[in-house]
Scaffold this active site. Sequence first.
Site, PDB file in Angstrom:
ATOM      1  N   TYR A 118       0.837  -1.200   0.083  1.00 14.68           N
ATOM      2  CA  TYR A 118       0.145  -0.017   0.100  1.00 14.68           C
ATOM      3  C   TYR A 118       0.685   1.054  -0.120  1.00 14.68           C
ATOM      4  O   TYR A 118       0.858   2.186  -0.960  1.00 14.68           O
ATOM      5  CB  TYR A 118      -1.170  -0.108   1.121  1.00 14.68           C
ATOM      6  CG  TYR A 118      -1.694   1.209   1.168  1.00 14.68           C
ATOM      7  CD1 TYR A 118      -2.813   1.797   0.222  1.00 14.68           C
ATOM      8  CD2 TYR A 118      -1.784   2.296   2.393  1.00 14.68           C
ATOM      9  CE1 TYR A 118      -3.592   2.864   0.507  1.00 14.68           C
ATOM     10  CE2 TYR A 118      -2.105   3.427   2.335  1.00 14.68           C
ATOM     11  CZ  TYR A 118      -3.026   3.844   1.502  1.00 14.68           C
ATOM     12  OH  TYR A 118      -3.686   4.929   1.344  1.00 14.68           O
ATOM     13  N   LYS A 178       1.078   3.960  -2.844  1.00  9.42           N
ATOM     14  CA  LYS A 178       0.725   5.507  -2.916  1.00  9.42           C
ATOM     15  C   LYS A 178       2.257   6.287  -3.166  1.00  9.42           C
ATOM     16  O   LYS A 178       1.747   7.405  -3.810  1.00  9.42           O
ATOM     17  CB  LYS A 178       0.370   5.848  -1.460  1.00  9.42           C
ATOM     18  CG  LYS A 178      -0.915   4.958  -1.042  1.00  9.42           C
ATOM     19  CD  LYS A 178      -2.121   5.548  -1.904  1.00  9.42           C
ATOM     20  CE  LYS A 178      -2.585   6.746  -1.836  1.00  9.42           C
ATOM     21  NZ  LYS A 178      -3.799   7.079  -2.387  1.00  9.42           N
TER      22      LYS A 178
HETATM   23  N1  LIG Z   1      -8.464   6.558   4.965  1.00  5.96           N
HETATM   24  C1  LIG Z   1      -7.652   7.279   5.529  1.00  5.96           C
HETATM   25  O1  LIG Z   1      -7.303   7.225   6.731  1.00  5.96           O
HETATM   26  C2  LIG Z   1      -6.729   7.838   4.450  1.00  5.96           C
HETATM   27  C3  LIG Z   1      -5.432   8.594   4.861  1.00  5.96           C
HETATM   28  C4  LIG Z   1      -4.629   9.086   3.735  1.00  5.96           C
HETATM   29  C5  LIG Z   1      -5.111   8.748   2.521  1.00  5.96           C
HETATM   30  N2  LIG Z   1      -6.085   8.314   2.003  1.00  5.96           N
HETATM   31  C6  LIG Z   1      -6.370   8.291   0.602  1.00  5.96           C
HETATM   32  O2  LIG Z   1      -7.663   8.562   0.532  1.00  5.96           O
HETATM   33  C7  LIG Z   1      -8.350   7.991  -0.701  1.00  5.96           C
HETATM   34  C8  LIG Z   1      -9.771   7.706  -0.318  1.00  5.96           C
HETATM   35  O3  LIG Z   1      -9.630   6.492   0.703  1.00  5.96           O
HETATM   36  P1  LIG Z   1     -10.677   6.314   1.707  1.00  5.96           P
HETATM   37  O4  LIG Z   1      -9.970   6.255   2.978  1.00  5.96           O
HETATM   38  O5  LIG Z   1     -11.886   6.964   1.425  1.00  5.96           O
HETATM   39  O6  LIG Z   1     -11.090   4.669   1.093  1.00  5.96           O
HETATM   40  P2  LIG Z   1     -12.274   4.033   0.442  1.00  5.96           P
HETATM   41  O7  LIG Z   1     -12.001   2.631   0.257  1.00  5.96           O
HETATM   42  O8  LIG Z   1     -13.604   4.343   1.683  1.00  5.96           O
HETATM   43  O9  LIG Z   1     -12.709   4.749  -0.979  1.00  5.96           O
HETATM   44  C9  LIG Z   1     -12.042   4.609  -1.916  1.00  5.96           C
HETATM   45  C10 LIG Z   1     -13.149   4.527  -3.071  1.00  5.96           C
HETATM   46  O10 LIG Z   1     -12.187   4.129  -4.197  1.00  5.96           O
HETATM   47  C11 LIG Z   1     -13.029   3.349  -5.082  1.00  5.96           C
HETATM   48  N3  LIG Z   1     -12.500   2.450  -5.830  1.00  5.96           N
HETATM   49  C12 LIG Z   1     -11.305   1.472  -5.536  1.00  5.96           C
HETATM   50  N4  LIG Z   1     -10.901   0.947  -6.343  1.00  5.96           N
HETATM   51  C13 LIG Z   1     -11.406   1.492  -7.655  1.00  5.96           C
HETATM   52  C14 LIG Z   1     -11.168   1.410  -9.085  1.00  5.96           C
HETATM   53  N5  LIG Z   1     -10.395   0.413  -9.441  1.00  5.96           N
HETATM   54  N6  LIG Z   1     -12.203   2.048  -9.834  1.00  5.96           N
HETATM   55  C15 LIG Z   1     -12.860   3.131  -9.187  1.00  5.96           C
HETATM   56  N7  LIG Z   1     -12.915   3.390  -8.082  1.00  5.96           N
HETATM   57  C16 LIG Z   1     -12.350   2.553  -7.222  1.00  5.96           C
HETATM   58  C17 LIG Z   1     -13.759   2.356  -3.741  1.00  5.96           C
HETATM   59  O11 LIG Z   1     -14.834   1.841  -4.374  1.00  5.96           O
HETATM   60  C18 LIG Z   1     -14.046   3.518  -2.747  1.00  5.96           C
HETATM   61  O12 LIG Z   1     -15.232   3.993  -3.030  1.00  5.96           O
HETATM   62  C19 LIG Z   1      -7.444   6.859  -1.112  1.00  5.96           C
HETATM   63  O13 LIG Z   1      -6.531   7.374  -2.140  1.00  5.96           O
HETATM   64  C20 LIG Z   1      -6.428   6.716   0.043  1.00  5.96           C
HETATM   65  O14 LIG Z   1      -5.177   6.102  -0.134  1.00  5.96           O
HETATM   66  C21 LIG Z   1      -7.038   7.454   2.902  1.00  5.96           C
HETATM   67  C1  LIG Z   2      -2.533  -2.567  17.680  1.00  2.73           C
HETATM   68  C2  LIG Z   2      -4.131  -2.470  17.501  1.00  2.73           C
HETATM   69  C3  LIG Z   2      -4.639  -2.511  18.896  1.00  2.73           C
HETATM   70  O1  LIG Z   2      -5.616  -1.538  18.951  1.00  2.73           O
HETATM   71  C4  LIG Z   2      -4.197  -1.237  16.896  1.00  2.73           C
HETATM   72  C5  LIG Z   2      -4.218  -1.250  15.230  1.00  2.73           C
HETATM   73  C6  LIG Z   2      -4.692  -0.131  14.665  1.00  2.73           C
HETATM   74  C7  LIG Z   2      -4.207  -0.088  13.119  1.00  2.73           C
HETATM   75  C8  LIG Z   2      -5.467  -0.903  12.453  1.00  2.73           C
HETATM   76  C9  LIG Z   2      -4.358   1.370  12.415  1.00  2.73           C
HETATM   77  C10 LIG Z   2      -3.113   2.274  13.161  1.00  2.73           C
HETATM   78  C11 LIG Z   2      -2.800   3.400  12.222  1.00  2.73           C
HETATM   79  C12 LIG Z   2      -3.688   3.051  10.961  1.00  2.73           C
HETATM   80  C13 LIG Z   2      -3.564   3.689   9.814  1.00  2.73           C
HETATM   81  C14 LIG Z   2      -2.939   4.966   9.881  1.00  2.73           C
HETATM   82  O2  LIG Z   2      -3.990   6.067  10.353  1.00  2.73           O
HETATM   83  C15 LIG Z   2      -2.961   5.673   8.585  1.00  2.73           C
HETATM   84  C16 LIG Z   2      -3.185   5.088   7.279  1.00  2.73           C
HETATM   85  C17 LIG Z   2      -2.944   5.922   6.181  1.00  2.73           C
HETATM   86  C18 LIG Z   2      -3.974   5.645   4.917  1.00  2.73           C
HETATM   87  O3  LIG Z   2      -3.248   6.006   3.650  1.00  2.73           O
HETATM   88  C19 LIG Z   2      -4.418   4.641   4.812  1.00  2.73           C
HETATM   89  C20 LIG Z   2      -4.963   3.617   6.338  1.00  2.73           C
HETATM   90  C21 LIG Z   2      -3.945   3.772   7.309  1.00  2.73           C
HETATM   91  C22 LIG Z   2      -2.818   3.115   6.874  1.00  2.73           C
HETATM   92  C23 LIG Z   2      -4.378   3.498   8.719  1.00  2.73           C
HETATM   93  C24 LIG Z   2      -4.802   1.846   8.840  1.00  2.73           C
HETATM   94  C25 LIG Z   2      -5.152   1.403  10.224  1.00  2.73           C
HETATM   95  C26 LIG Z   2      -3.950   1.694  11.095  1.00  2.73           C
HETATM   96  C27 LIG Z   2      -3.088   0.870  10.708  1.00  2.73           C
END
Ligand SMILES: NC(=O)c1ccc[n+]([C@@H]2O[C@H](COP(=O)([O-])OP(=O)(O)OC[C@H]3O[C@@H](n4cnc5c(N)ncnc54)[C@H](O)[C@@H]3O)[C@@H](O)[C@H]2O)c1
Ligand SMILES: C[C@@H](CO)CCC[C@@H](C)[C@H]1CC[C@H]2[C@@H]3[C@H](O)C=C4C[C@@H](O)CC[C@]4(C)[C@H]3CC[C@]12C
Length: 369
Positions: A159, A163
């Site tokens: 992952y 990214k």
């Molecule tokens: N959730 C977090 O904490 C977090 C933190 C940093 C960055 N991000 C980034 O933010 C973005 C959104 O993440 P999220 O948490 O909303 O995840 P999410 O899984 O809720 O949303 C991702 C969306 O992308 C769509 N998707 C996946 N594969 C696809 C494909 N092949 N074609 C079209 N659509 C597709 C999914 O259906 C989904 O609706 C991602 O790029 C993720 O890397 C998320």
């Molecule tokens: C050891 C467990 C006992 O409670 C806790 C595990 C927690 C993990 C599942 C999450 C801790 C940190 C999270 C990640 C972080 O917040 C940032 C992220 C970046 C984003 O791009 C995708 C999601 C994630 C990797 C997020 C995923 C869940 C954790 C690893």
Amino acid sequence: MAESTEVRKLVYLVTGGCGFLGEHVVRMLLQREPRLSELRVFDLHLGPWLEELKTGPVQVTAIQGDVTQAHEVAAAVAGAHVVIHAAGLVDVFGRASPKTIHEVNVQGTKNVIEACVQTGTRFLVYTSSMEVVGPNIKGHPFYRGNEDTPYEAVHKHPYPCSKAQAERLVLEANGREVRGGLPLVTCALRPTGIYGEGHQIMRDFYHQGLRLGGRLFRAIPASVEHGRVYVGNVAWMHVLVARELERRAALVGGQVYFCYDESPYKSYEDFNMEFLGPCGLRLVETRLLAPYWLLMLLAVLNALLQWLLRPLLLYAPLLNPYTLAVANTTFTVSTDKAQRHFGYEPLFSWEDSRTRTIRWVRAMEGSAQ
Ligand SMILES: NC(=O)c1ccc[n+]([C@@H]2O[C@H](COP(=O)([O-])OP(=O)(O)OC[C@H]3O[C@@H](n4cnc5c(N)ncnc54)[C@H](O)[C@@H]3O)[C@@H](O)[C@H]2O)c1
Ligand SMILES: C[C@@H](CO)CCC[C@@H](C)[C@H]1CC[C@H]2[C@@H]3[C@H](O)C=C4C[C@@H](O)CC[C@]4(C)[C@H]3CC[C@]12C
């Protein structure tokens, strides 16, 4: 709120527009981008909530599509002024194969860039992640760092690798000539751990707590800080930067920005308790019962079980060696780059963000309240 006096002429495309963050970006654009005439929402799985958005002044076009399919992406991008590319496969639990993660996150991003170049779309915002920087596999702390803080970014997990690659592609594409002869302007936003309404992992922890009789067990020392940011503020940053890409192309083009707000610096678990606590859960201190070596053993055992069971079923618990390492390594940001470059101020205070998230947890089925 949208001002009706502005001329509506812009077409925006949001990929991943039905995901956790994507839905907030879509709703924020409708509320806060007065120049919007059409909003295209592109996702592999379309949400039924899109229907209710179709009655307003902006044309909302739902496009069911796959970012790995170049022709589907090109068709959706054609004629759009701005693309917000938030689609991605967010998987640190071993649910998807490394190949699939690469296809969606890297090839999908390549397809978006090429579609912009071919069709003449000039403005591209990429949702990157803090994970392109860290935490690294060596467990080095990143303590309240900014975009210029030196840090040894070492990626092994599919992952963060994907990214980081995708972000590089987006930044390298800044300045490329698009159809019509003008330059492409790109930037990348790097959220830390996003929380708020719709956050699946928060939901999982809440249900786990209910199953354990209203308790969660502390596994991570309270001293380990984990960066978090409210989803509404992340969405707002996307909307603002997309707007400013045109006006401040020379400054913003090719730049990366951490997403930040007033959310407090806490450990991952203590932060979750800000919402889960008021919803009836309590965090039980278990440092003596569960030392780090035991957690790591459990995490490795989980990884082994996942591998053994893979031919039969998908076993993908939250705890694995990678998630333990991320949760157990300090990674927090402190920056004002977005404020300096494009005037970002959080739209939601910490109190607002907290209240909204608590309200959402309380409304969940099976609530302890
Ligand atoms: N959730 C977090 O904490 C977090 C933190 C940093 C960055 N991000 C980034 O933010 C973005 C959104 O993440 P999220 O948490 O909303 O995840 P999410 O899984 O809720 O949303 C991702 C969306 O992308 C769509 N998707 C996946 N594969 C696809 C494909 N092949 N074609 C079209 N659509 C597709 C999914 O259906 C989904 O609706 C991602 O790029 C993720 O890397 C998320
Ligand atoms: C050891 C467990 C006992 O409670 C806790 C595990 C927690 C993990 C599942 C999450 C801790 C940190 C999270 C990640 C972080 O917040 C940032 C992220 C970046 C984003 O791009 C995708 C999601 C994630 C990797 C997020 C995923 C869940 C954790 C690893």
